[in-house]
Design a protein around this motif. Structure first.
Motif: not given
Length: 584
Positions: A538-549
């Protein structure tokens, strides 16, 4: 005949928010206690301010006549200051942290507080003078005894407040003095106090009236005895259903995660983007050490994350903010290059308490910047002086030599920087640091921090301190996930990997939508993981990228597919290629 005007997302969300704020005021007028459940981006602070404004405009004469106060409790001193700025001078509305409020409510009952201490060894100090306790005070939050005065620890104040609430006479005086109590970020409130409020006031429909503002799904401090969701039949519940932060695509994801509190996005000019980037294309040997099993090697993680952030920056407008959220300080420290420093001072870094870190951050580095950029005002401010520090040619030479020394020693060890400061005699050395410097030379095996010596600490590369200082500034690009509650950024990279066994999103996140059942005895673990997952999403205003390592197993992949769509799941290589193609 007038034309039908299509309402914007903002118009619809604002209308609904205004209706909800009117409902809050109506319940306030009725004298009922209530809970405003305000999801991320819904304008909780705006609603709280509306309530405060209404109370100021409509209740001043009544409360002043009876010499009563409205209390507005919030989580931090900074939040207290923000509320105070909106109040009239000598207002009957008193913003306060829970500790300050509790102390002000109990401090006049000195004989009772002394009895509590004498009867309970948990309140007593391990050392101090032998005088009998004659007074109890609360100042710095450290428990100690001096000249017969006992100073309380932070939690002592809250526990004694709870004990006094068990006294009927105290409750009568308390309720008469504070007929209305507003609590901001209610979910982080001290659970034993909330339980007492429910037991003695809310469940019996007696004053005070309570107004709780917050979001149960943003409880991420369970270890601090946070209360989480507050429920009672006598508590009216108002849910805020607008989101003024995030674009529609991100709000849809939040609604899929949390269907019981659906939101409408107020954003019109950007649809938003949500993608998953996996590291399933990595074919090398993964880590096998404790808490990091199956994680990428540290150097590989750093390379990939740096490359990903760089490519994203190249694909978004330069003015947009980007924040990388990582699960623990340890992972972040490895990524940013201050792992050894963190291993020594641990929470002293996060809490900004280590004297050397503070000296470097607040004095040495600002002075170096001032000299390097000829910013005399910054030099004045840092040295807390009004007189121009360079009035003679010899002084100019000395400061120039100091700049040259700093430029050289900042690439060396921390002790080299300290020695440069000592040799030039241009900056006063704080007494605590001076004492440690003597130990470095006279007793280098003296313990410092966590299982380290003062020599090992000051022989750290200064670049580790620089990396840590960069992290501590608000505009830092990287952050721990716990450090961003209440914050917002245009673009967020949410790193899902290993590093802390309390958070295993790959296991617990699929339980959010019921695709996997919650095992018996794991309810608290699930709630802890769910809440932090929600906060990060819920932090982003425009883009959310899940980076699964870590490797993505089928259950977790299916969950992510329901959130973003299978066509929005990429391997690292695929996504980087896609971004670079957009650049050309």
């Amino acid at each position: 005949m007038g034309e039908n005007i299509q309402k914007t997302n903002y118009d619809i969300a604002k209308e609904e928010a205004d209706i909800v704020d009117s409902q809050i005021i109506d319940i306030l007028k009725q004298g009922c206690s209530f809970r405003v459940e305000a999801g991320a981006g819904s304008g909780k602070t705006y609603s709280l301010n509306r309530v405060i404004e209404w109370i100021q405009a409509n209740k001043m004469s009544e409360f002043n006549k009876k010499k009563q106060n409205v209390i507005c409790i919030t989580y931090t001193n900074a939040a207290v200051d923000v509320i105070a700025e909106r109040l009239q001078d000598n207002s009957f509305i008193l913003p306060s942290t829970i500790h300050s409020f509790a102390w002000n409510a109990i401090k006049q009952y000195q004989s009772t507080l002394i009895r509590f201490i004498e009867e309970d060894e948990n309140f007593q100090t391990d050392e101090g003078d032998f005088y009998q306790i004659t007074e109890v005070r609360y100042t710095l939050g450290h428990r100690y005894k001096e000249s017969g005065i006992q100073y309380l620890y932070h939690d002592d104040v809250l526990k004694m407040f709870c004990m006094l609430l068990d006294n009927k006479k105290f409750r009568y005086v308390f309720a008469d003095k504070f007929p209305l109590i507003l609590i901001d970020e209610y979910q982080d409130s001290y659970k034993p106090i909330i339980n007492k409020f429910i037991e003695y006031f809310i469940s019996t429909n007696q004053k005070p009236q309570f107004g709780f503002f917050g979001d149960a799904w943003q409880t991420i401090y369970q270890s601090n005895n946070a209360c989480g969701l507050i429920e009672h039949d006598n508590l009216k519940v108002i849910k805020k259903g607008s989101n003024f932060r995030s674009a529609p695509r991100i709000v849809k994801l939040l609604n899929d995660i949390r269907p019981d509190l659906p939101q409408k996005s107020a954003i019109d000019d950007f649809e938003g983007e949500v993608v998953v980037v996996t590291c399933d294309d990595y074919n090398g040997i993964r880590r096998n050490d404790r808490n990091f099993k199956y994680e990428l090697p540290a150097e590989e993680l750093k390379i990939r994350l740096d490359n990903l952030t760089c490519c994203i920056k190249n694909n978004v407008p330069s003015e947009e903010s980007l924040k990388v959220l990582m699960i623990t300080h340890k992972v972040l420290a490895t990524q940013q290059g201050y792992e050894h420093l963190l291993g020594i001072i641990n929470n002293g870094l996060r809490d900004k308490q280590d004297p050397f870190l503070l000296f470097f951050m607040n004095t040495v580095e600002p002075i170096y910047e001032a000299l390097n950029t000829s910013n005399m005002q910054l030099l004045f401010d840092t040295l807390s002086i009004k007189r121009y520090p360079i009035t003679k040619k010899s002084e100019k030479v000395n400061w120039k030599e100091f700049e040259r020394l700093l430029e050289k020693t900042r690439t060396q060890k921390a002790i080299d920087v300290i020695n440069a400061v000592i040799d030039t005699k241009l900056i006063p050395i704080p007494p605590q640091i001076d004492g440690y410097i003597q130990l470095y030379h006279d007793a280098p095996e003296t313990l410092y921090g966590t299982n380290s010596t003062i020599r090992e600490f000051l022989d750290l590369k200064y670049e580790e301190f620089l990396a840590a200082i960069k992290f501590l500034y608000p505009e830092a690009e990287f952050s721990t996930e716990h450090g961003v509650k209440g914050e917002e950024y245009d673009n967020v990279i949410f790193v899902i990997g290993k590093g802390w066994n309390q958070y295993q999103f790959e296991i617990y996140a699929p339980m959010i939508n019921g695709s996997v059942s919650i095992p018996n005895g794991k309810e608290l673990s699930f709630e802890r993981n769910r809440n932090l997952f929600y906060v990060c999403c819920s932090r982003p205003k425009k883009r959310l990228i899940f980076f699964v390592t870590i490797p993505v197993e089928n259950t977790f992949r299916n969950f992510l597919s329901t959130l973003v769509g299978s066509n929005n799941i990429f391997t690292y290589t695929q996504f980087i290629d896609k971004l670079k193609a957009n650049e050309n």
